[in-house]
Design a protein around this motif. Structure first.
Motif, PDB file in Angstrom:
ATOM      1  N   GLY A   2      29.624  59.635  36.872  1.00 55.33           N
ATOM      2  CA  GLY A   2      29.989  59.914  38.255  1.00 55.33           C
ATOM      3  C   GLY A   2      28.859  59.745  39.248  1.00 55.33           C
ATOM      4  O   GLY A   2      29.097  59.570  40.448  1.00 55.33           O
TER       5      GLY A   2
ATOM      6  N   PHE B  31      28.949  56.451  41.496  1.00 53.06           N
ATOM      7  CA  PHE B  31      29.754  56.203  42.682  1.00 53.06           C
ATOM      8  C   PHE B  31      28.795  56.007  43.860  1.00 53.06           C
ATOM      9  O   PHE B  31      27.823  56.765  44.015  1.00 53.06           O
ATOM     10  CB  PHE B  31      30.666  57.391  42.992  1.00 53.06           C
ATOM     11  CG  PHE B  31      31.946  57.421  42.205  1.00 53.06           C
ATOM     12  CD1 PHE B  31      32.902  56.428  42.373  1.00 53.06           C
ATOM     13  CD2 PHE B  31      32.205  58.452  41.318  1.00 53.06           C
ATOM     14  CE1 PHE B  31      34.089  56.464  41.666  1.00 53.06           C
ATOM     15  CE2 PHE B  31      33.393  58.493  40.597  1.00 53.06           C
ATOM     16  CZ  PHE B  31      34.337  57.491  40.773  1.00 53.06           C
TER      17      PHE B  31
ATOM     18  N   HIS C  94      42.194  59.563  38.089  1.00 56.51           N
ATOM     19  CA  HIS C  94      40.769  59.872  38.247  1.00 56.51           C
ATOM     20  C   HIS C  94      40.112  60.075  36.883  1.00 56.51           C
ATOM     21  O   HIS C  94      38.989  59.610  36.652  1.00 56.51           O
ATOM     22  CB  HIS C  94      40.601  61.141  39.093  1.00 56.51           C
ATOM     23  CG  HIS C  94      40.876  60.944  40.544  1.00 56.51           C
ATOM     24  ND1 HIS C  94      40.099  60.149  41.350  1.00 56.51           N
ATOM     25  CD2 HIS C  94      41.850  61.460  41.349  1.00 56.51           C
ATOM     26  CE1 HIS C  94      40.571  60.164  42.581  1.00 56.51           C
ATOM     27  NE2 HIS C  94      41.633  60.952  42.603  1.00 56.51           N
TER      28      HIS C  94
ATOM     29  N   TRP D 158      36.722  58.067  35.499  1.00 58.35           N
ATOM     30  CA  TRP D 158      35.469  58.752  35.217  1.00 58.35           C
ATOM     31  C   TRP D 158      35.099  58.659  33.740  1.00 58.35           C
ATOM     32  O   TRP D 158      33.911  58.587  33.397  1.00 58.35           O
ATOM     33  CB  TRP D 158      35.544  60.223  35.639  1.00 58.35           C
ATOM     34  CG  TRP D 158      35.509  60.445  37.117  1.00 58.35           C
ATOM     35  CD1 TRP D 158      36.409  59.997  38.042  1.00 58.35           C
ATOM     36  CD2 TRP D 158      34.525  61.166  37.860  1.00 58.35           C
ATOM     37  NE1 TRP D 158      36.049  60.408  39.300  1.00 58.35           N
ATOM     38  CE2 TRP D 158      34.901  61.124  39.225  1.00 58.35           C
ATOM     39  CE3 TRP D 158      33.373  61.862  37.510  1.00 58.35           C
ATOM     40  CZ2 TRP D 158      34.162  61.741  40.222  1.00 58.35           C
ATOM     41  CZ3 TRP D 158      32.648  62.489  38.513  1.00 58.35           C
ATOM     42  CH2 TRP D 158      33.019  62.423  39.844  1.00 58.35           C
TER      43      TRP D 158
ATOM     44  N   ASN E 186      34.383  57.167  45.437  1.00 57.64           N
ATOM     45  CA  ASN E 186      35.215  58.358  45.321  1.00 57.64           C
ATOM     46  C   ASN E 186      35.804  58.595  46.712  1.00 57.64           C
ATOM     47  O   ASN E 186      35.172  59.174  47.593  1.00 57.64           O
ATOM     48  CB  ASN E 186      34.387  59.559  44.870  1.00 57.64           C
ATOM     49  CG  ASN E 186      35.217  60.832  44.779  1.00 57.64           C
ATOM     50  OD1 ASN E 186      36.427  60.810  44.931  1.00 57.64           O
ATOM     51  ND2 ASN E 186      34.552  61.949  44.528  1.00 57.64           N
TER      52      ASN E 186
ATOM     53  N   THR F 183      37.257  65.723  42.673  1.00 54.19           N
ATOM     54  CA  THR F 183      38.263  64.925  43.371  1.00 54.19           C
ATOM     55  C   THR F 183      39.242  65.771  44.187  1.00 54.19           C
ATOM     56  O   THR F 183      40.261  65.266  44.656  1.00 54.19           O
ATOM     57  CB  THR F 183      39.049  64.065  42.362  1.00 54.19           C
ATOM     58  OG1 THR F 183      39.635  64.908  41.358  1.00 54.19           O
ATOM     59  CG2 THR F 183      38.130  63.064  41.677  1.00 54.19           C
TER      60      THR F 183
END
Length: 369
Positions: A23, A26, A177, A181, A246, A327
């Motif tokens: 993550g 991003f 999501h 991820w 994101n 998220t």
């Protein structure tokens, strides 16, 4: 048996660490620049039987703060009041224009054909394709444009925040999501031209106009019903960068309102999205069954074999909770992760068998294979 639990817990621990690290790749949002001459941004929305979304969509777009916008809506042969409602709501705002779509051409997917027409009606330096169920924050455009400071960036896209209302949407929609991820190497997706490491979400596709025209836009993927991913790959093929962000702080997508819509929406996309590969279906079935479904059943063995049998489920919950928090998802949904994994497997197999039987996927009155 204990050694299996230790191994499963170790794998899940490494997976959790991977999710956290992944993550970090991003792209970061930058502070919007004050532009003396802001570029023209064309917001382009295809609509087919979107009567329920027309009013909230248009009211949302009217609140955008970016000063140089044109908004083009296309009615794609709706059977409801989409066109008349849109006409009434936009007639007094010069930023809006409403067009009626041409008949669907042979060999084209419906949404792709509509987006192709919209691109020809647009005058902007940037083209933002939205789905009718998408909603933008007031300053979304300002926060997206800095990603294009790198002149080779051709596309900015991202998975929105997903409000969920039905039991099947709660299980499946946030899994979008989770899959990104967990499975997509975001470093490769965002900082390489490696085409297999590509993802996009069709509800929010923001193109730099010259890059879009260079790849021939939606014409280059005219028959695709997963055109978002295929457009991202075509961009990379032509050496343009794709930024997968994101998008949850700035974009919301009210994706499905009924369980039937959830089922049919995922049914048409999921098998095609993994390349129509039975081998991939088999591998994902083994992976999710062992790592995300089995831990639920192991809990019932804890009273007999020890507390360690609870650890895998706690780690599964940690995976889902971490992603849900990142998220903006409803916080308690992580508790249903084993059911989400099971629902994901069921619909993946249903999607595969529909394809193998050479049956059509039905979406908004149109049949696709």
């Amino acid at each position: 048996m204990e050694s299996f639990i230790y191994m499963l817990s170790a794998i899940l621990s490494v997976s959790f660490l991977w999710i956290v690290i992944n993550g970090l790749f991003f792209p970061n949002y930058q502070k919007p620049s004050r532009l003396s001459s802001p570029p023209l941004v064309s917001i382009l929305i295809p609509m087919r039987d979107e009567e329920r979304n027309v009013e909230p969509l248009i009211e949302n777009l009217k609140q955008l703060s970016f000063p140089n916008l044109e908004i083009v809506l296309l009615d794609d042969h709706s059977s409801d009041e989409t066109y008349s409602k849109a006409l009434e709501l936009t007639r007094k705002d010069s930023r809006f224009s409403l067009i009626q779509g041409a008949p669907l051409k042979k060999g084209w997917a419906g949404k792709v054909h509509a987006c192709y027409q919209l691109s020809h009606a647009a005058n902007g330096d940037f083209l933002l394709f939205l789905d009718a169920d998408a909603r933008l924050n007031q300053n979304t455009i300002e926060h997206m444009l800095p990603f294009f400071k790198d002149e080779k960036v051709g596309l900015v896209t991202g998975f929105p925040h997903f409000p969920v209302t039905t039991w099947l949407s709660r299980l499946l929609v946030p899994m979008q999501h989770f899959v990104i991820w967990l499975h997509l190497p975001l470093a490769l997706a965002n900082y390489s031209s490696f085409k297999p490491a590509s993802a996009a979400h069709g509800a929010f596709m923001f193109f730099e106009r010259s890059a879009y025209d260079f790849i021939e836009g939606h014409f280059s993927v005219k028959s695709s019903i997963v055109e978002d991913v295929h457009l991202a790959r075509v961009m990379k093929e032509h050496c343009f960068k794709v930024k997968l962000i994101n998008a949850t702080p700035y974009v919301t997508c009210h994706m499905y309102e009924t369980n039937s819509e959830v089922w049919n929406g995922f049914l048409k996309n999921i098998y095609i999205g993994i390349g129509k590969s039975p081998i991939m279906v088999a591998l994902l079935t083994i992976y999710y069954s062992l790592l995300y479904v089995l831990p639920f059943f192991l809990v019932f063995m804890a009273p007999f074999y020890g507390i360690w049998f609870i650890v895998p489920l706690l780690l599964v919950w940690a995976h889902k909770l971490y992603i849900d928090l990142q998220t903006g998802q409803v916080s308690y949904l992580f508790l249903f992760m084993p059911l989400s994994a099971l629902a994901f497997l069921v619909i993946m197999h249903a999607s595969m068998w529909k394809s193998l039987k050479n049956q059509h996927y039905i979406w908004k009155g149109r049949a696709y294979k």
